[in-house]
Write an enzyme that holds these catalytic residues in place. Sequence first.
Site, mmCIF file in Angstrom:
data_model
loop_
_atom_site.group_PDB
_atom_site.id
_atom_site.type_symbol
_atom_site.label_atom_id
_atom_site.label_comp_id
_atom_site.label_asym_id
_atom_site.label_seq_id
_atom_site.Cartn_x
_atom_site.Cartn_y
_atom_site.Cartn_z
ATOM 1 N N CYS A 33 -3.387 11.553 -9.728
ATOM 2 C CA CYS A 33 -3.561 10.789 -10.966
ATOM 3 C C CYS A 33 -2.579 9.624 -11.059
ATOM 4 C CB CYS A 33 -3.399 11.693 -12.181
ATOM 5 S SG CYS A 33 -1.684 12.191 -12.537
ATOM 6 N N CYS A 61 -0.339 14.865 -5.991
ATOM 7 C CA CYS A 61 -0.839 14.134 -7.153
ATOM 8 C C CYS A 61 -1.986 13.188 -6.782
ATOM 9 C CB CYS A 61 0.312 13.322 -7.772
ATOM 10 S SG CYS A 61 -0.172 12.349 -9.203
ATOM 11 N N HIS A 98 -0.986 15.179 -15.013
ATOM 12 C CA HIS A 98 -2.439 14.967 -15.160
ATOM 13 C C HIS A 98 -2.959 15.646 -16.439
ATOM 14 C CE1 HIS A 98 -2.000 18.755 -12.858
ATOM 15 N NE2 HIS A 98 -3.002 19.134 -13.628
ATOM 16 N N LYS A 126 0.860 -1.189 0.000
ATOM 17 C CA LYS A 126 0.000 0.000 0.000
ATOM 18 C C LYS A 126 0.885 1.224 0.000
ATOM 19 C CE LYS A 126 -2.324 0.743 3.790
ATOM 20 N NZ LYS A 126 -3.377 0.670 4.811
ATOM 21 N N CYS A 167 2.422 16.813 -7.403
ATOM 22 C CA CYS A 167 1.946 16.965 -8.783
ATOM 23 C C CYS A 167 3.056 17.591 -9.624
ATOM 24 C CB CYS A 167 0.707 17.867 -8.773
ATOM 25 S SG CYS A 167 0.141 18.377 -10.409
HETATM 26 FE FE1 FES Z 1 -0.967 13.790 -10.878
HETATM 27 FE FE2 FES Z 1 -0.980 16.389 -11.271
HETATM 28 S S1 FES Z 1 -2.454 15.228 -10.273
HETATM 29 S S2 FES Z 1 0.515 14.972 -11.846
#
Ligand code: FES
Length: 67
Positions: free
Chosen positions: A33, A31, A46, A14, A42
């Site tokens: 994504c 982040c 994304h 995890k 981030c």
């Molecule tokens: Fe993953 Fe921006 S939310 S790189």
Amino acid sequence: IYPFNKKIKGDSKKVVDFIEIEDITEKASLCRCWKSEKWPYCDGAHGPHNRLTGDNLGPVVVRHKQK
Ligand code: FES
């Protein structure tokens, strides 16, 4: 489609990250994504993902309360 997370800490059961709130100077974009090369932050990855898939993913921004 699965696993959704294809590259971050793949040897862990995890993925859990801790950021000390005191270490955030102004704000931190985290982040959501799973595509960032600067995980857990981030890096804008994304954007291409959203353009490719039609998704609407973006970071969670942690910041100090605005006065
Ligand atoms: Fe993953 Fe921006 S939310 S790189």
